[in-house]
Write an enzyme that holds these catalytic residues in place. Structure first.
Site, mmCIF file in Angstrom:
data_model
loop_
_atom_site.group_PDB
_atom_site.id
_atom_site.type_symbol
_atom_site.label_atom_id
_atom_site.label_comp_id
_atom_site.label_asym_id
_atom_site.label_seq_id
_atom_site.Cartn_x
_atom_site.Cartn_y
_atom_site.Cartn_z
ATOM 1 N N LYS A 79 -2.559 2.616 -2.949
ATOM 2 C CA LYS A 79 -2.285 0.948 -2.977
ATOM 3 C C LYS A 79 -3.030 0.459 -4.117
ATOM 4 O O LYS A 79 -4.046 0.955 -4.511
ATOM 5 C CB LYS A 79 -2.831 0.574 -1.468
ATOM 6 C CG LYS A 79 -2.633 -1.051 -1.408
ATOM 7 C CD LYS A 79 -3.215 -1.481 -0.099
ATOM 8 C CE LYS A 79 -2.977 -2.881 0.223
ATOM 9 N NZ LYS A 79 -3.482 -3.398 1.618
ATOM 10 N N SER A 154 -0.141 -5.636 4.472
ATOM 11 C CA SER A 154 0.215 -5.830 3.129
ATOM 12 C C SER A 154 0.374 -4.594 2.473
ATOM 13 O O SER A 154 0.931 -4.389 1.119
ATOM 14 C CB SER A 154 -1.201 -6.563 2.407
ATOM 15 O OG SER A 154 -2.256 -5.695 2.639
ATOM 16 N N SER A 178 -3.266 -4.375 7.781
ATOM 17 C CA SER A 178 -2.403 -3.901 6.746
ATOM 18 C C SER A 178 -2.060 -2.622 6.594
ATOM 19 O O SER A 178 -1.374 -2.045 5.712
ATOM 20 C CB SER A 178 -2.877 -4.584 5.433
ATOM 21 O OG SER A 178 -2.692 -5.849 5.337
HETATM 22 N N1 GLN Z 1 -1.324 -9.586 7.430
HETATM 23 C C1 GLN Z 1 -3.077 -9.769 7.645
HETATM 24 C C2 GLN Z 1 -3.270 -11.138 6.650
HETATM 25 O O1 GLN Z 1 -2.454 -11.545 6.148
HETATM 26 C C3 GLN Z 1 -3.763 -8.664 7.359
HETATM 27 C C4 GLN Z 1 -3.819 -8.290 5.901
HETATM 28 C C5 GLN Z 1 -4.789 -6.876 5.637
HETATM 29 O O2 GLN Z 1 -5.101 -6.419 6.563
HETATM 30 N N2 GLN Z 1 -5.009 -6.959 4.477
HETATM 31 O O3 GLN Z 1 -4.285 -11.414 6.322
#
Ligand code: GLN
Length: 490
Positions: A79, A154, A178
């Site tokens: 990532k 994400s 994420s």
């Molecule tokens: N979707 C969640 C957010 O927008 C989680 C993001 C993440 O785990 N980096 O914060």
């Protein structure tokens, strides 16, 4: 045999039986990227040439006995929020479009020690804020099961690349879901380790008290193998925990007899899609048949988790992202009259809308006058959530929920309504709030052949328990043998 369909432990077996060479494996992945990347758009940076050079080097050292690791030469995707020396780390942001880190994150050092090969940096929501990878500055990654749908986020690039066979496995990061939510949307396995098990040194911070790095893999055994590599104490991360190393592969017993599973009714209530609920109920039945006991429980405070998460995560983000000022890192505006305008313009032009939304919200909840009403209260609720999980784990070994209330949604469906997007994290955020380990594994598909994920939550540092529970289900259910991504266009 299709090389890019194999899991890493299957690849290693074939290497050892001399059915495959390392070069054949790497070439198969590079060919697959060439074939599928235009459709899937999972990568920010593809490192095919670098990977081939690195493999030559590794192969030479294997041949003369200098390298003996079993995984040497196996590719991996990263990532794009983990620092990689000499290679761009963009966080899918204009702010870091050309940022090259002068050092490797600890997890990258650990991969290097195993002689794994970085095949590319994977797309994500900008600074890991989002649940669909639509907030990337560069491109929108597609879901390999249906190209009109999001891969989740994400870590959507990581999950999509693994599902599409463009990398055999990948690293993601998880602040509120994420790793697990994109794994669920793409029909792969995603593990968020206990807070403190894996070093965050060199992970670009989003919300430091919630962030963890973890594996996204084709199956549970690969997840355990990759966790073995990345887990462990690191002096450079003061929140990393110093404790004896475990062998997570040894924990895979293919046996759940006597395991006590709690299913919180709040996670299957209104708002959960009917087909998701059905598959979770079928999974529960399978666990019962395998000899586990399953009982309904209540996690009442969980309903406040989402609000708590968004207050804490945004507060920490507003502070962490203060460092992007146009001077120390990244993007700098071209025209400015004075220092204040340099800050203002660089940040206005360098950050995307979602990141700005979070900085504004975070600054607000931390401001005097609102601090007590929002931030402090959220911290108190965080303690209540932790206590509630502690209580549940006095009686149960594993807590089982859906990973997300729905399957992958259509591209564009939720971008105009941030609240709808935030709701897709409803099942995952409480795990980060309490610092617990959670794994998502596929447990079926819906009537449109879109994968459905089941989440197994464990007590702190009980990765062995959830990995074994996940593995036992996987051995029985055989998801990979039954279902495959179709790269459908409608
Ligand atoms: N979707 C969640 C957010 O927008 C989680 C993001 C993440 O785990 N980096 O914060």
């Amino acid at each position: 045999m299709n090389i890019t369909d194999l899991s890493v432990h299957e690849l290693v077996e074939k290497l050892e039986n001399k059915e495959l060479t390392r070069k054949e494996i790497l070439n198969a992945y590079i060919d697959r990227i060439n074939e599928k990347e235009d459709e899937v758009k999972a990568f920010v940076t593809i490192l095919d040439k670098e990977a081939l050079n690195k493999l030559d080097d590794i192969q030479e050292k294997i041949d003369n006995g200098e390298i003996k690791n079993r995984l040497a030469g196996i590719p991996i995707g990263i990532k794009d929020n983990m620092c990689t020396k000499g290679i761009k780390t963009t966080c899918s942001s204009k702010m870091l479009e050309n940022f090259v880190s002068p050092y490797d994150a600890t997890v990258i050092e650990k991969l290097n020690e195993e002689n794994l090969i970085n095949l590319g940096k994977l797309n994500m929501d900008e600074f890991a804020m989002g649940g669909s990878t639509e907030h990337s500055y560069f491109k929108k990654t597609r879901n390999p099961w249906n190209l009109e749908r999001v891969p989740g986020g994400s870590s959507g690039g990581s999950a999509a690349a693994v599902a599409a066979g463009m990398v055999p496995w990948a690293l993601g990061s998880d602040t509120g879901g994420s790793i697990r939510q994109p794994a669920s949307f793409c029909g792969v396995v995603g593990l968020k380790p206990t807070y403190g098990l894996v070093s965050r040194y060199g992970l670009v911070a989003f919300a430091s008290s919630l962030d963890q790095i973890g594996p996204i893999t084709k199956d549970v055994k690969d997840s355990a193998i990759l966790l073995n590599i990345i887990a462990g104490h690191d002096k450079k991360d003061t929140t990393s925990v110093d404790m004896p190393k475990k062998d997570y592969v040894k924990a895979l017993k293919n046996d759940v007899k006597g395991l006590k599973i709690g299913v919180p009714k709040e996670f299957l209530a209104e708002g959960t899609n009917k087909e998701v609920k059905e598959k979770i109920e079928e999974a529960i039945k399978i666990y019962k048949d395998l000899g586990a006991t399953v009982e309904e429980i209540s996690l009442d405070v969980a309903k406040y988790s989402l609000a708590t998460y968004y207050i804490i995560a945004c507060a920490e983000a507003s502070s962490n992202l203060g460092r992007f000022d146009g001077i120390r890192y990244g993007y700098r505006a071209k025209d400015y009259k004075d220092l204040n305008e340099l800050f203002k313009k660089s940040r206005s032009e360098g950050f995307g809308d979602e990141v700005k939304r979070r900085i504004i919200l975070g600054t607000y909840v931390l401001s005097s006058g609102y601090y007590d009403a929002y931030y402090k209260k959220a911290q108190k609720v965080r303690t209540l959530v932790m206590n509630e999980f502690d209580k549940a784990f006095e009686k149960y070994d594993v807590i089982l929920t859906p990973t997300s209330p729905t399957v992958a949604f259509k591209i564009g469906e939720k971008t105009s309504d941030p609240l709808q997007m935030y709701l897709s994290d409803i099942c995952t955020v409480s795990v980060n709030i309490a610092g617990l380990p959670g794994i998502s594994i596929p447990c079926g598909v819906d009537s449109n052949n879109m994968p459905i994920g089941m989440q197994l939550i464990g007590n702190k540092f009980q990765e062995e328990t959830i990995l074994n529970a996940a593995y036992t289900f996987e051995q029985k259910f055989k998801f990979r043998e039954k279902y495959k991504p179709e790269f459908k266009n409608s």
